[in-house]
Motif scaffolding. Structure first.
Motif, PDB file in Angstrom:
ATOM      1  N   LEU A 239       9.240  -0.178   8.860  1.00 20.17           N
ATOM      2  CA  LEU A 239       9.965   1.097   8.687  1.00 20.17           C
ATOM      3  C   LEU A 239       9.806   1.651   7.155  1.00 20.17           C
ATOM      4  O   LEU A 239      10.398   2.603   7.061  1.00 20.17           O
ATOM      5  N   GLY A 240       9.038   0.827   6.424  1.00 16.98           N
ATOM      6  CA  GLY A 240       9.046   1.334   4.965  1.00 16.98           C
ATOM      7  C   GLY A 240      10.047   0.981   4.159  1.00 16.98           C
ATOM      8  O   GLY A 240      10.342   1.747   3.062  1.00 16.98           O
ATOM      9  N   VAL A 241      10.779  -0.058   4.500  1.00 19.40           N
ATOM     10  CA  VAL A 241      12.058  -0.596   3.546  1.00 19.40           C
ATOM     11  C   VAL A 241      11.445  -1.806   3.216  1.00 19.40           C
ATOM     12  O   VAL A 241      11.232  -2.739   3.760  1.00 19.40           O
ATOM     13  N   ASN A 242      11.307  -2.068   1.860  1.00 19.92           N
ATOM     14  CA  ASN A 242      11.135  -3.023   1.363  1.00 19.92           C
ATOM     15  C   ASN A 242      12.188  -4.302   1.280  1.00 19.92           C
ATOM     16  O   ASN A 242      13.347  -3.952   1.135  1.00 19.92           O
ATOM     17  N   CYS A 243      11.767  -5.519   1.574  1.00 23.77           N
ATOM     18  CA  CYS A 243      12.752  -6.572   1.568  1.00 23.77           C
ATOM     19  C   CYS A 243      12.739  -7.281   0.168  1.00 23.77           C
ATOM     20  O   CYS A 243      11.903  -7.534  -0.519  1.00 23.77           O
ATOM     21  N   PRO A 244      14.069  -7.921   0.092  1.00 23.20           N
ATOM     22  CA  PRO A 244      14.158  -8.545  -1.407  1.00 23.20           C
ATOM     23  C   PRO A 244      13.114  -9.719  -1.336  1.00 23.20           C
ATOM     24  O   PRO A 244      12.936 -10.388  -0.122  1.00 23.20           O
ATOM     25  N   ARG A 245      12.831 -10.190  -2.495  1.00 19.01           N
ATOM     26  CA  ARG A 245      11.481 -11.273  -2.456  1.00 19.01           C
ATOM     27  C   ARG A 245      12.139 -12.608  -2.008  1.00 19.01           C
ATOM     28  O   ARG A 245      11.380 -13.381  -1.433  1.00 19.01           O
ATOM     29  N   VAL A 246      13.581 -12.672  -2.253  1.00 22.81           N
ATOM     30  CA  VAL A 246      14.127 -14.086  -1.723  1.00 22.81           C
ATOM     31  C   VAL A 246      13.890 -14.093  -0.483  1.00 22.81           C
ATOM     32  O   VAL A 246      13.842 -15.149   0.182  1.00 22.81           O
ATOM     33  N   THR A 247      14.207 -13.103   0.398  1.00 22.01           N
ATOM     34  CA  THR A 247      14.238 -12.873   1.751  1.00 22.01           C
ATOM     35  C   THR A 247      12.812 -13.176   2.514  1.00 22.01           C
ATOM     36  O   THR A 247      12.659 -13.969   3.339  1.00 22.01           O
ATOM     37  N   THR A 248      11.687 -12.586   1.704  1.00 20.28           N
ATOM     38  CA  THR A 248      10.380 -12.848   1.929  1.00 20.28           C
ATOM     39  C   THR A 248      10.178 -14.307   1.849  1.00 20.28           C
ATOM     40  O   THR A 248       9.272 -14.785   2.686  1.00 20.28           O
ATOM     41  N   LEU A 249      10.366 -14.826   0.721  1.00 22.20           N
ATOM     42  CA  LEU A 249      10.301 -16.149   0.334  1.00 22.20           C
ATOM     43  C   LEU A 249      10.863 -17.090   1.485  1.00 22.20           C
ATOM     44  O   LEU A 249      10.213 -18.095   2.100  1.00 22.20           O
ATOM     45  N   GLN A 261      13.885 -21.567   8.230  1.00 16.09           N
ATOM     46  CA  GLN A 261      14.803 -21.760   7.048  1.00 16.09           C
ATOM     47  C   GLN A 261      15.742 -20.546   7.046  1.00 16.09           C
ATOM     48  O   GLN A 261      15.341 -19.647   7.707  1.00 16.09           O
ATOM     49  N   PRO A 262      17.074 -20.926   6.334  1.00 12.15           N
ATOM     50  CA  PRO A 262      17.948 -19.988   6.426  1.00 12.15           C
ATOM     51  C   PRO A 262      17.473 -18.590   5.815  1.00 12.15           C
ATOM     52  O   PRO A 262      16.573 -18.739   4.818  1.00 12.15           O
ATOM     53  N   VAL A 263      18.018 -17.422   6.029  1.00 14.29           N
ATOM     54  CA  VAL A 263      17.731 -16.036   5.481  1.00 14.29           C
ATOM     55  C   VAL A 263      18.352 -16.155   4.071  1.00 14.29           C
ATOM     56  O   VAL A 263      19.644 -16.342   4.034  1.00 14.29           O
ATOM     57  N   CYS A 264      17.753 -16.123   2.952  1.00 14.02           N
ATOM     58  CA  CYS A 264      18.348 -16.074   1.539  1.00 14.02           C
ATOM     59  C   CYS A 264      18.467 -14.499   1.177  1.00 14.02           C
ATOM     60  O   CYS A 264      17.592 -13.765   1.349  1.00 14.02           O
ATOM     61  N   GLU A 269      20.704 -18.835  -3.396  1.00 12.84           N
ATOM     62  CA  GLU A 269      20.392 -19.350  -2.188  1.00 12.84           C
ATOM     63  C   GLU A 269      18.982 -19.865  -2.277  1.00 12.84           C
ATOM     64  O   GLU A 269      18.588 -20.804  -1.407  1.00 12.84           O
ATOM     65  N   ALA A 270      17.823 -19.060  -2.524  1.00 13.99           N
ATOM     66  CA  ALA A 270      16.482 -19.101  -2.572  1.00 13.99           C
ATOM     67  C   ALA A 270      16.405 -20.754  -3.412  1.00 13.99           C
ATOM     68  O   ALA A 270      15.547 -21.395  -2.960  1.00 13.99           O
ATOM     69  N   GLU A 271      16.947 -20.753  -4.545  1.00  9.63           N
ATOM     70  CA  GLU A 271      16.920 -22.041  -5.264  1.00  9.63           C
ATOM     71  C   GLU A 271      17.331 -23.277  -4.505  1.00  9.63           C
ATOM     72  O   GLU A 271      16.645 -24.326  -4.450  1.00  9.63           O
ATOM     73  N   ALA A 272      18.527 -23.321  -3.754  1.00 10.15           N
ATOM     74  CA  ALA A 272      18.907 -24.290  -2.980  1.00 10.15           C
ATOM     75  C   ALA A 272      18.005 -24.830  -1.763  1.00 10.15           C
ATOM     76  O   ALA A 272      17.604 -25.634  -1.517  1.00 10.15           O
ATOM     77  N   MET A 273      17.431 -23.636  -1.140  1.00 15.36           N
ATOM     78  CA  MET A 273      16.313 -23.828  -0.079  1.00 15.36           C
ATOM     79  C   MET A 273      15.251 -24.521  -0.730  1.00 15.36           C
ATOM     80  O   MET A 273      14.910 -25.610  -0.322  1.00 15.36           O
ATOM     81  N   ILE A 274      14.854 -24.048  -1.905  1.00 15.24           N
ATOM     82  CA  ILE A 274      13.527 -24.705  -2.441  1.00 15.24           C
ATOM     83  C   ILE A 274      13.967 -26.206  -2.741  1.00 15.24           C
ATOM     84  O   ILE A 274      13.185 -27.234  -2.592  1.00 15.24           O
ATOM     85  N   ARG A 275      15.139 -26.576  -3.428  1.00 17.74           N
ATOM     86  CA  ARG A 275      15.525 -27.624  -3.680  1.00 17.74           C
ATOM     87  C   ARG A 275      15.422 -28.585  -2.530  1.00 17.74           C
ATOM     88  O   ARG A 275      15.155 -29.916  -2.798  1.00 17.74           O
ATOM     89  N   ARG A 276      15.903 -28.111  -1.318  1.00 22.88           N
ATOM     90  CA  ARG A 276      16.123 -28.944  -0.331  1.00 22.88           C
ATOM     91  C   ARG A 276      14.749 -29.396   0.292  1.00 22.88           C
ATOM     92  O   ARG A 276      14.254 -30.546   0.797  1.00 22.88           O
ATOM     93  N   LEU A 277      13.921 -28.335   0.113  1.00 22.50           N
ATOM     94  CA  LEU A 277      12.296 -28.659   0.542  1.00 22.50           C
ATOM     95  C   LEU A 277      11.487 -29.551  -0.357  1.00 22.50           C
ATOM     96  O   LEU A 277      10.620 -30.386   0.042  1.00 22.50           O
ATOM     97  N   ILE A 278      11.707 -29.193  -1.536  1.00 18.75           N
ATOM     98  CA  ILE A 278      10.986 -30.082  -2.802  1.00 18.75           C
ATOM     99  C   ILE A 278      12.108 -31.193  -3.219  1.00 18.75           C
ATOM    100  O   ILE A 278      12.830 -31.178  -4.314  1.00 18.75           O
TER     101      ILE A 278
END
Ligand SMILES: Nc1ncnc2c1ncn2[C@@H]1O[C@H](COP(=O)(O)OP(=O)(O)OP(=O)(O)O)[C@@H](O)[C@H]1O
Ligand SMILES: [Mg+2]
Length: 279
Positions: A239-249, A261-264, A269-278
């Protein structure tokens, strides 16, 4: 607090409706973000909420818009303006006085606020936007960002129950934009002011708003809790609306890990997601 039902509006002389079959409700104390590409109808929707449509902008109006139970078609602009304050997208057209203090004074006098109360109201409003030191300055000497803050202060001084802001941070740098959002959050949480915020800065919208509506070609194509709306990032991008990078991540990591993965919606929230994965 705000209820729009099956609303369609076509500006006089235009063929294409600017808004089509809009259904929207915002509870008292709500904080709704509105996003959408240029020409989607965002400003038109703001004009509906303040009653400028249909009172000042003629056209074909179908359906209904109510604020605090009042039908905007049957209520005078004067009465509506005591309930709904609007900060215009085009700040220059909103400011009418040559001096900052007079700009605030003008609205307060118009509203019949008592002489004794006025100085404190002006000071409080300027302070809440962080521009007390500009009180005696001329508008001509201010930067675009400062003017935008004056416009916001002059509306806040009137203490509306609903505040509609049309891209209020368009002229502001990231730091001032965040200040404005933080101020709106305080007004919303501490004074219970219902806020409708039209904005392009998606990161700030997701951090601060409770609900999000996406407008496209005059229609609301998504609405709901901010996080839920952002969960459908691909559709938004179309639709032409940019999503935040954390959501894209979170979307990319869902695909890569083969596990949803949960929507950040913020960096924590993005940091917590990455820490969980690594580990
Ligand atoms: N006063 C007007 N008279 C006639 N048509 C108008 C008027 N104002 C807006 N429109 C039209 O209505 C449609 C929606 O415009 P609107 O300004 O509400 O969009 P917007 O989402 O606020 O866009 P932007 O992101 O550029 O501010 C557009 O097609 C626009 O050309
Ligand atoms: Mg607009």
């Amino acid at each position: 607090m705000i209820q729009i039902q099956d609303l369609s509006f076509t500006y006089k002389g235009e063929k294409k409706p600017a808004l089509q079959e809009i259904n929207l409700s915002v509870p008292e104390g709500g904080f709704l973000g509105i996003i959408g590409p240029a020409g989607a109808g965002k400003t038109t929707l703001a004009r509906v909420l303040t009653g400028m449509i249909p009172h000042h902008y003629p056209g074909n109006f179908y359906g209904s818009a109510r604020v605090k139970g009042l039908d905007t078609v049957d209520t005078s602009i004067n009465d509506l303006s005591r309930l709904v304050g609007m900060v215009f997208q085009d700040v220059e057209s909103q400011i009418i006085s040559p001096m900052v203090e007079d700009e605030l004074l003008y609205g307060l006098e118009n509203f019949g606020v008592s002489r004794e109360e006025i100085p404190a109201r002006i000071e409080e409003a300027l302070q809440s936007v962080g521009i007390s030191e500009l009180r005696e300055r001329s508008i001509a000497s201010l930067s675009g960002g400062q003017r935008q803050k004056v416009a916001i202060a002059s509306i806040i001084a009137l203490k509306p129950r609903i505040l509609v802001l049309d891209e209020p941070t368009g002229e502001l740098d990231p730091r001032s934009s965040r200040q404005v959002f933080s101020l709106l959050k305080v007004l919303n949480e501490e004074q219970g002011i219902t806020i409708v915020l039209i904005e392009q800065k998606i990161m700030l919208l997701c951090e601060f708003t409770k609900q999000l509506a996406v407008l496209s070609e005059g229609r609301i194509v998504r609405q709901g809790e901010t996080r839920e709306v952002l969960a459908r990032a691909e559709e938004l991008q179309e639709l032409g609306v940019n999503c935040p990078r954390v959501t894209t991540l979170s979307r990319i990591l869902s695909a890569r890990t083969g596990e949803e993965q949960p929507v950040c919606i913020n960096t924590e929230e993005a940091e917590a997601m990455i820490r969980r994965l690594i580990p």
